[in-house]
Write a protein that holds these residues in place. Structure first.
Motif, PDB file in Angstrom:
ATOM      1  N   PRO A  35       0.836  -1.209   0.000  1.00 20.59           N
ATOM      2  CA  PRO A  35       0.000   0.000   0.000  1.00 20.59           C
ATOM      3  C   PRO A  35       0.866   1.253   0.000  1.00 20.59           C
ATOM      4  O   PRO A  35       1.981   1.265   0.523  1.00 20.59           O
ATOM      5  N   SER A  36       0.363   2.317  -0.573  1.00 21.21           N
ATOM      6  CA  SER A  36       1.096   3.573  -0.641  1.00 21.21           C
ATOM      7  C   SER A  36       1.480   4.033   0.763  1.00 21.21           C
ATOM      8  O   SER A  36       0.649   4.070   1.681  1.00 21.21           O
ATOM      9  N   GLY A  37       2.752   4.391   0.923  1.00 17.28           N
ATOM     10  CA  GLY A  37       3.236   4.891   2.204  1.00 17.28           C
ATOM     11  C   GLY A  37       3.638   3.811   3.192  1.00 17.28           C
ATOM     12  O   GLY A  37       4.152   4.134   4.273  1.00 17.28           O
ATOM     13  N   ALA A  38       3.428   2.554   2.867  1.00 13.23           N
ATOM     14  CA  ALA A  38       3.793   1.468   3.786  1.00 13.23           C
ATOM     15  C   ALA A  38       5.308   1.388   3.920  1.00 13.23           C
ATOM     16  O   ALA A  38       6.030   1.427   2.916  1.00 13.23           O
ATOM     17  N   ASP A  39       5.797   1.286   5.141  1.00 15.70           N
ATOM     18  CA  ASP A  39       7.228   1.217   5.399  1.00 15.70           C
ATOM     19  C   ASP A  39       7.607  -0.229   5.714  1.00 15.70           C
ATOM     20  O   ASP A  39       7.089  -0.807   6.674  1.00 15.70           O
ATOM     21  N   PRO A  40       8.492  -0.850   4.921  1.00 22.63           N
ATOM     22  CA  PRO A  40       8.835  -2.261   5.132  1.00 22.63           C
ATOM     23  C   PRO A  40       9.360  -2.569   6.532  1.00 22.63           C
ATOM     24  O   PRO A  40       8.995  -3.580   7.125  1.00 22.63           O
ATOM     25  N   ARG A  41      10.202  -1.685   7.070  1.00 27.78           N
ATOM     26  CA  ARG A  41      10.762  -1.937   8.404  1.00 27.78           C
ATOM     27  C   ARG A  41       9.676  -1.918   9.478  1.00 27.78           C
ATOM     28  O   ARG A  41       9.609  -2.796  10.325  1.00 27.78           O
ATOM     29  N   ARG A  42       8.810  -0.916   9.428  1.00 28.92           N
ATOM     30  CA  ARG A  42       7.735  -0.826  10.426  1.00 28.92           C
ATOM     31  C   ARG A  42       6.750  -1.976  10.269  1.00 28.92           C
ATOM     32  O   ARG A  42       6.239  -2.508  11.265  1.00 28.92           O
ATOM     33  N   THR A  43       6.483  -2.355   9.038  1.00 27.49           N
ATOM     34  CA  THR A  43       5.564  -3.470   8.808  1.00 27.49           C
ATOM     35  C   THR A  43       6.154  -4.772   9.351  1.00 27.49           C
ATOM     36  O   THR A  43       5.458  -5.563   9.998  1.00 27.49           O
ATOM     37  N   ALA A  44       7.448  -4.980   9.109  1.00 28.97           N
ATOM     38  CA  ALA A  44       8.107  -6.180   9.630  1.00 28.97           C
ATOM     39  C   ALA A  44       8.072  -6.185  11.152  1.00 28.97           C
ATOM     40  O   ALA A  44       7.818  -7.228  11.782  1.00 28.97           O
ATOM     41  N   THR A  45       8.306  -5.027  11.774  1.00 28.22           N
ATOM     42  CA  THR A  45       8.265  -4.926  13.228  1.00 28.22           C
ATOM     43  C   THR A  45       6.876  -5.282  13.756  1.00 28.22           C
ATOM     44  O   THR A  45       6.732  -5.990  14.757  1.00 28.22           O
ATOM     45  N   GLY A  46       5.849  -4.797  13.076  1.00 27.27           N
ATOM     46  CA  GLY A  46       4.479  -5.110  13.483  1.00 27.27           C
ATOM     47  C   GLY A  46       4.161  -6.589  13.370  1.00 27.27           C
ATOM     48  O   GLY A  46       3.521  -7.179  14.257  1.00 27.27           O
ATOM     49  N   ILE A  47       4.602  -7.214  12.285  1.00 24.11           N
ATOM     50  CA  ILE A  47       4.366  -8.651  12.098  1.00 24.11           C
ATOM     51  C   ILE A  47       5.054  -9.445  13.199  1.00 24.11           C
ATOM     52  O   ILE A  47       4.458 -10.356  13.804  1.00 24.11           O
ATOM     53  N   LEU A  48       6.307  -9.111  13.489  1.00 22.63           N
ATOM     54  CA  LEU A  48       7.055  -9.834  14.518  1.00 22.63           C
ATOM     55  C   LEU A  48       6.445  -9.628  15.902  1.00 22.63           C
ATOM     56  O   LEU A  48       6.401 -10.558  16.715  1.00 22.63           O
ATOM     57  N   ALA A  49       5.962  -8.411  16.173  1.00 20.22           N
ATOM     58  CA  ALA A  49       5.338  -8.148  17.465  1.00 20.22           C
ATOM     59  C   ALA A  49       4.067  -8.972  17.633  1.00 20.22           C
ATOM     60  O   ALA A  49       3.809  -9.534  18.713  1.00 20.22           O
ATOM     61  N   LEU A  50       3.277  -9.075  16.578  1.00 18.20           N
ATOM     62  CA  LEU A  50       2.068  -9.888  16.640  1.00 18.20           C
ATOM     63  C   LEU A  50       2.417 -11.362  16.804  1.00 18.20           C
ATOM     64  O   LEU A  50       1.779 -12.091  17.569  1.00 18.20           O
ATOM     65  N   MET A  51       3.447 -11.818  16.095  1.00 15.58           N
ATOM     66  CA  MET A  51       3.918 -13.193  16.240  1.00 15.58           C
ATOM     67  C   MET A  51       4.261 -13.503  17.695  1.00 15.58           C
ATOM     68  O   MET A  51       3.832 -14.514  18.261  1.00 15.58           O
ATOM     69  N   ASP A  52       5.050 -12.607  18.309  1.00 13.36           N
ATOM     70  CA  ASP A  52       5.497 -12.838  19.683  1.00 13.36           C
ATOM     71  C   ASP A  52       4.325 -12.837  20.659  1.00 13.36           C
ATOM     72  O   ASP A  52       4.245 -13.678  21.557  1.00 13.36           O
ATOM     73  N   GLY A  53       3.419 -11.876  20.485  1.00 12.13           N
ATOM     74  CA  GLY A  53       2.263 -11.809  21.378  1.00 12.13           C
ATOM     75  C   GLY A  53       1.381 -13.040  21.279  1.00 12.13           C
ATOM     76  O   GLY A  53       0.942 -13.594  22.296  1.00 12.13           O
ATOM     77  N   LEU A  54       1.125 -13.496  20.068  1.00  7.40           N
ATOM     78  CA  LEU A  54       0.300 -14.694  19.884  1.00  7.40           C
ATOM     79  C   LEU A  54       1.014 -15.940  20.394  1.00  7.40           C
ATOM     80  O   LEU A  54       0.365 -16.880  20.873  1.00  7.40           O
ATOM     81  N   SER A  55       2.339 -15.953  20.296  1.00  9.74           N
ATOM     82  CA  SER A  55       3.096 -17.091  20.823  1.00  9.74           C
ATOM     83  C   SER A  55       2.896 -17.225  22.325  1.00  9.74           C
ATOM     84  O   SER A  55       2.702 -18.331  22.849  1.00  9.74           O
ATOM     85  N   ILE A  56       2.928 -16.090  23.023  1.00 13.14           N
ATOM     86  CA  ILE A  56       2.708 -16.118  24.468  1.00 13.14           C
ATOM     87  C   ILE A  56       1.300 -16.599  24.788  1.00 13.14           C
ATOM     88  O   ILE A  56       1.093 -17.420  25.691  1.00 13.14           O
TER      89      ILE A  56
END
Length: 246
Positions: free
Chosen positions: A158-179
């Motif tokens: 999507p326009s304006g999407a930042d790959p680094r921030r998006t990756a950080t968000g994905i990893l944060a969700l991964m970690d939270g769901l893992s717990i």
């Protein structure tokens, strides 16, 4: 500490010293998962490994060295599979493949994430372990962010999407769901976790349903990731013998 490259090692190439180290590291992983980093004692690790305390001290001169190498060994184990998620694959398949690998991994979920939860907890008390935690995070982030950058370069984010921030968000969700999956295995099975992650990522990346379904199916064509093996000294030994890279 360095991150291992993905060079497959035949079981016949595993020498006795590496086997012994792997047995001790396997025992250390189990003790840390069960008792925590702070409470893990060399005598308990020796008992869990089926070796003498003297043998543990022969291969690992200090408790701190053993703890560091234990986290490093698990880092090598996961890096062997993570290395497969880069290369000529479609970057969208890489993203979904990394999600699937995170959920199913190369060893059973409770064993793997019980251990990693101890790493995160211990990193708040130890600068040394915090450094290991940072390396492990980067191990996951690097191929995921690279795939997102490729999608961005191809105009598929999507326009304006930042790959680094998006990756950080994905990893944060991964970690939270893992717990949550560790805390409530009845309500949050790995399959539920995978479904939530893929739905969230599909929405965040603006992928249409048909394209997402095709990429998800392609990322899961390696069916063995849905039924990971138990962690064994043999699996650790093979990872230890992989050639490391900086």
């Amino acid at each position: 500490m360095t991150i291992a490259a993905d060079h497959r090692t035949d079981a016949a190439d595993i020498d006795l010293a590496t086997r012994r180290r792997a047995e001790i590291l396997d025992g250390a992983i189990r003790v840390i998962s069960r008792d925590g980093v702070v409470a893990a004692k060399l005598k308990d690790i020796a008992r869990e490994s089926g070796v003498s305390l003297g043998l543990v001290q022969h291969y690992f001169d200090t408790r701190e060295n053993l703890i560091d190498e234990t986290f490093g060994a698990m880092m090598r184990v996961i890096s062997r599979e993570g290395a497969h998620r880069v290369g000529d694959e479609d970057p969208l398949e890489v993203v979904y493949g990394m999600i699937r690998l995170h959920v199913y991994g190369t060893v059973a979920f409770p064993e793997r994430w019980g251990f990693w939860s101890e790493l995160w907890a211990a990193s708040g008390r130890s600068e040394r372990i915090r450094g290991l935690a940072t390396q492990i995070y980067e191990l996951w982030a690097r191929p995921l962010e690279a795939a997102l950058r490729r999608l961005s370069a191809e105009g598929r984010l999507p326009s304006g999407a930042d790959p680094r921030r998006t990756a950080t968000g994905i990893l944060a969700l991964m970690d939270g769901l893992s717990i949550r999956t560790l805390a409530e295995p009845g309500a949050f099975a790995p399959e539920v976790m995978l479904g939530i992650l893929t739905e969230w990522v599909t929405t965040q990346l603006g992928v249409d349903a048909d394209t997402a379904a095709t990429a998800i199916a392609a990322s899961g064509r390696d069916g063995r990731l849905s039924d990971p093996p138990a962690l064994t000294p043999e699996l650790i030994a093979a990872a230890l013998l992989d050639t490391p890279t900086a």
